[in-house]
Design a protein around this motif. Structure first.
Motif, PDB file in Angstrom:
ATOM      1  N   HIS A 182       0.833  -1.201   0.000  1.00 26.51           N
ATOM      2  CA  HIS A 182       0.000   0.000   0.000  1.00 26.51           C
ATOM      3  C   HIS A 182       0.871   1.256   0.000  1.00 26.51           C
ATOM      4  CE1 HIS A 182      -2.183   3.247   2.193  1.00 26.51           C
ATOM      5  NE2 HIS A 182      -3.110   2.949   1.305  1.00 26.51           N
ATOM      6  N   LYS A 183       1.978   1.221   0.722  1.00 21.87           N
ATOM      7  CA  LYS A 183       2.856   2.385   0.819  1.00 21.87           C
ATOM      8  C   LYS A 183       3.473   2.741  -0.522  1.00 21.87           C
ATOM      9  CE  LYS A 183       6.786   4.126   3.486  1.00 21.87           C
ATOM     10  NZ  LYS A 183       7.780   3.798   4.553  1.00 21.87           N
ATOM     11  N   ILE A 184       3.817   1.751  -1.328  1.00 21.36           N
ATOM     12  CA  ILE A 184       4.456   2.022  -2.620  1.00 21.36           C
ATOM     13  C   ILE A 184       3.430   2.203  -3.733  1.00 21.36           C
ATOM     14  CG2 ILE A 184       6.537   0.787  -1.960  1.00 21.36           C
ATOM     15  CD1 ILE A 184       5.648  -1.577  -3.615  1.00 21.36           C
ATOM     16  N   GLY A 185       2.127   2.203  -3.401  1.00 19.37           N
ATOM     17  CA  GLY A 185       1.109   2.563  -4.366  1.00 19.37           C
ATOM     18  C   GLY A 185       0.510   1.431  -5.165  1.00 19.37           C
ATOM     19  N   LEU A 186       0.714   0.157  -4.752  1.00 18.35           N
ATOM     20  CA  LEU A 186       0.090  -0.954  -5.472  1.00 18.35           C
ATOM     21  C   LEU A 186      -1.389  -1.032  -5.101  1.00 18.35           C
ATOM     22  CD1 LEU A 186       2.867  -3.698  -5.219  1.00 18.35           C
ATOM     23  CD2 LEU A 186       2.599  -1.850  -6.873  1.00 18.35           C
ATOM     24  N   ARG A 187      -2.206  -1.522  -6.020  1.00 14.17           N
ATOM     25  CA  ARG A 187      -3.654  -1.582  -5.782  1.00 14.17           C
ATOM     26  C   ARG A 187      -4.170  -3.003  -5.656  1.00 14.17           C
ATOM     27  NH1 ARG A 187      -7.076   2.271  -6.866  1.00 14.17           N
ATOM     28  NH2 ARG A 187      -8.274   1.001  -5.388  1.00 14.17           N
ATOM     29  N   CYS A 188      -3.623  -3.931  -6.415  1.00  9.68           N
ATOM     30  CA  CYS A 188      -4.169  -5.291  -6.444  1.00  9.68           C
ATOM     31  C   CYS A 188      -3.056  -6.298  -6.189  1.00  9.68           C
ATOM     32  CB  CYS A 188      -4.827  -5.566  -7.793  1.00  9.68           C
ATOM     33  SG  CYS A 188      -5.690  -7.157  -7.876  1.00  9.68           S
ATOM     34  N   VAL A 189      -3.221  -7.125  -5.148  1.00  5.01           N
ATOM     35  CA  VAL A 189      -2.220  -8.124  -4.787  1.00  5.01           C
ATOM     36  C   VAL A 189      -2.916  -9.460  -4.548  1.00  5.01           C
ATOM     37  CG1 VAL A 189      -0.658  -6.421  -3.774  1.00  5.01           C
ATOM     38  CG2 VAL A 189      -2.369  -7.527  -2.326  1.00  5.01           C
ATOM     39  N   ARG A 190      -2.107 -10.503  -4.517  1.00  5.67           N
ATOM     40  CA  ARG A 190      -2.633 -11.846  -4.268  1.00  5.67           C
ATOM     41  C   ARG A 190      -1.948 -12.433  -3.036  1.00  5.67           C
ATOM     42  NH1 ARG A 190      -2.211 -15.566  -9.256  1.00  5.67           N
ATOM     43  NH2 ARG A 190      -0.007 -15.041  -8.971  1.00  5.67           N
ATOM     44  N   VAL A 191      -2.739 -13.069  -2.188  1.00  5.14           N
ATOM     45  CA  VAL A 191      -2.236 -13.732  -0.990  1.00  5.14           C
ATOM     46  C   VAL A 191      -2.557 -15.214  -1.119  1.00  5.14           C
ATOM     47  CG1 VAL A 191      -2.347 -13.901   1.516  1.00  5.14           C
ATOM     48  CG2 VAL A 191      -2.566 -11.657   0.402  1.00  5.14           C
ATOM     49  N   VAL A 192      -1.518 -16.039  -1.158  1.00  7.56           N
ATOM     50  CA  VAL A 192      -1.677 -17.489  -1.292  1.00  7.56           C
ATOM     51  C   VAL A 192      -1.620 -18.103   0.102  1.00  7.56           C
ATOM     52  CG1 VAL A 192      -0.764 -19.584  -2.333  1.00  7.56           C
ATOM     53  CG2 VAL A 192      -0.606 -17.408  -3.571  1.00  7.56           C
ATOM     54  N   HIS A 193      -2.725 -18.695   0.536  1.00  4.04           N
ATOM     55  CA  HIS A 193      -2.768 -19.326   1.860  1.00  4.04           C
ATOM     56  C   HIS A 193      -2.812 -20.840   1.781  1.00  4.04           C
ATOM     57  CE1 HIS A 193      -7.007 -19.753   0.857  1.00  4.04           C
ATOM     58  NE2 HIS A 193      -7.117 -18.417   0.783  1.00  4.04           N
ATOM     59  N   GLY A 194      -3.042 -21.392   0.595  1.00  5.01           N
ATOM     60  CA  GLY A 194      -3.058 -22.832   0.421  1.00  5.01           C
ATOM     61  C   GLY A 194      -4.452 -23.418   0.579  1.00  5.01           C
ATOM     62  N   LYS A 195      -4.578 -24.622   0.051  1.00  2.00           N
ATOM     63  CA  LYS A 195      -5.863 -25.322   0.118  1.00  2.00           C
ATOM     64  C   LYS A 195      -5.924 -26.302   1.272  1.00  2.00           C
ATOM     65  CE  LYS A 195      -6.511 -24.979  -4.896  1.00  2.00           C
ATOM     66  NZ  LYS A 195      -6.726 -25.726  -6.162  1.00  2.00           N
ATOM     67  N   GLY A 196      -4.841 -26.462   1.993  1.00  4.04           N
ATOM     68  CA  GLY A 196      -4.840 -27.347   3.147  1.00  4.04           C
ATOM     69  C   GLY A 196      -4.724 -28.812   2.821  1.00  4.04           C
ATOM     70  N   LEU A 197      -4.304 -29.150   1.608  1.00  2.00           N
ATOM     71  CA  LEU A 197      -4.207 -30.560   1.247  1.00  2.00           C
ATOM     72  C   LEU A 197      -3.122 -31.285   2.042  1.00  2.00           C
ATOM     73  CD1 LEU A 197      -4.608 -30.264  -2.642  1.00  2.00           C
ATOM     74  CD2 LEU A 197      -6.359 -30.727  -0.916  1.00  2.00           C
ATOM     75  N   GLY A 198      -2.130 -30.553   2.479  1.00  2.00           N
ATOM     76  CA  GLY A 198      -1.063 -31.171   3.263  1.00  2.00           C
ATOM     77  C   GLY A 198      -1.251 -31.027   4.750  1.00  2.00           C
ATOM     78  N   SER A 199      -2.352 -30.468   5.197  1.00  2.00           N
ATOM     79  CA  SER A 199      -2.604 -30.248   6.617  1.00  2.00           C
ATOM     80  C   SER A 199      -3.348 -31.436   7.215  1.00  2.00           C
ATOM     81  CB  SER A 199      -3.435 -28.974   6.818  1.00  2.00           C
ATOM     82  OG  SER A 199      -2.795 -27.874   6.234  1.00  2.00           O
ATOM     83  N   PRO A 200      -3.256 -31.606   8.533  1.00  2.00           N
ATOM     84  CA  PRO A 200      -4.039 -32.674   9.183  1.00  2.00           C
ATOM     85  C   PRO A 200      -5.526 -32.463   8.954  1.00  2.00           C
ATOM     86  CG  PRO A 200      -2.355 -31.822  10.658  1.00  2.00           C
ATOM     87  CD  PRO A 200      -2.380 -30.904   9.472  1.00  2.00           C
ATOM     88  N   GLY A 201      -6.207 -33.516   8.569  1.00  2.00           N
ATOM     89  CA  GLY A 201      -7.626 -33.416   8.281  1.00  2.00           C
ATOM     90  C   GLY A 201      -7.930 -32.842   6.923  1.00  2.00           C
ATOM     91  N   LYS A 202      -6.899 -32.542   6.132  1.00  2.00           N
ATOM     92  CA  LYS A 202      -7.060 -31.997   4.778  1.00  2.00           C
ATOM     93  C   LYS A 202      -7.886 -30.704   4.770  1.00  2.00           C
ATOM     94  CE  LYS A 202      -4.878 -35.527   3.035  1.00  2.00           C
ATOM     95  NZ  LYS A 202      -3.525 -35.389   2.456  1.00  2.00           N
ATOM     96  N   SER A 203      -7.836 -29.932   5.846  1.00  2.00           N
ATOM     97  CA  SER A 203      -8.578 -28.677   5.906  1.00  2.00           C
ATOM     98  C   SER A 203      -7.580 -27.519   5.956  1.00  2.00           C
ATOM     99  CB  SER A 203      -9.492 -28.635   7.142  1.00  2.00           C
ATOM    100  OG  SER A 203      -8.716 -28.762   8.329  1.00  2.00           O
TER     101      SER A 203
END
Length: 248
Positions: A182-203
């Motif tokens: 935001h400080k450098i003036g960008l407007r659109c970004v993407r945040v990758v959090h994952g689908k949880g396929l490698g997590s316990p319970g697949k969540s």
């Protein structure tokens, strides 16, 4: 008895030609030695003369260089006329410049605000649009904004991947990422959090947390689930306020 022949007189004169020949016999050798010596002397004299000429040329070049240096040294005085040196140079004695102070306290305050501004106890369920992708838009932002954001109207300018981070690491990384972009003036970004396929319970572990954290950031106007080509259910596309927009 035969009379003995009288001994020859000691000063009996010898033939003139014979006496002269014996005296002048070594003369040719001495003449050749003199000629050789004269040749050597001429060679030595020539070498001395050449060395003297070289020394003279070198001395002349040094004198000319010294004259040019002296002329350059007095060029200003010859150009402006007689110059009188100041008795008092009137120069200020400055102390050595100190290095700029580090805003340590400011950094600590920002870090504390960053940690305090994102809470895991924040209830985000009432702020999300109840569609199949649970999009978010700040109050006052129309539905068309999330619709255009989901359609790819804004180009994704930067991305943050939270794979492999612990919860506290992911929270801090997300806060710094949103603040910096935001400080450098960008407007659109993407945040990758994952689908949880490698997590316990697949969540997914971070998906709901990232939504909760983004809602608490004043720089965020809206976010939607990414298109399949941009990460699908494992990522969010976030729309930020303009850099000159005052946070409220």
């Amino acid at each position: 008895m035969r009379p003995s022949a009288p001994p020859p007189a000691a000063d009996t004169p010898r033939p003139a030609g014979q006496a002269k020949t014996r005296r002048n016999a070594p003369a040719p050798r001495r003449a050749s030695l003199r000629i050789h010596d004269l040749h050597d002397l001429a060679s030595v004299a020539r070498q001395l003369r050449e060395e003297h000429e070289r020394a003279e040329a070198q001395a002349k070049a040094q004198r000319e260089a010294a004259a040019r240096l002296e002329a350059e040294r007095h060029l200003f005085s010859r150009s402006v006329g007689p110059v009188t040196s100041l008795r008092n140079p009137n120069l200020a004695r400055l102390r050595h410049r100190q290095p700029p102070p580090l805003p340590v306290q400011h950094w600590l305050d920002e870090e504390r605000v960053l940690l305090e501004s994102i809470s895991d106890d924040f209830d985000v369920s009432t702020l999300l649009d109840t569609d199949d992708q649970l999009s978010y838009r700040r109050p006052g932002i129309g539905v068309e904004v999330t619709r255009r954001l989901r359609a790819g109207h804004w180009s994704i300018q930067r991305q943050l991947d939270l794979h492999g981070l612990r919860v506290d690491e992911a929270r801090e990384a997300l806060g710094q990422f949103i603040r910096h972009t935001h400080k450098i003036g960008l407007r659109c970004v993407r945040v990758v959090h994952g689908k949880g396929l490698g997590s316990p319970g697949k969540s997914p572990v971070l998906k709901s947390r990232v939504q909760r954290w983004l809602v608490q950031k004043n720089e965020v106007l809206a976010f939607v689930q990414a298109r399949p080509m941009d990460g699908g259910a494992g990522a969010l596309v976030v729309l930020l306020k303009p850099a000159n927009h005052r946070n409220t």
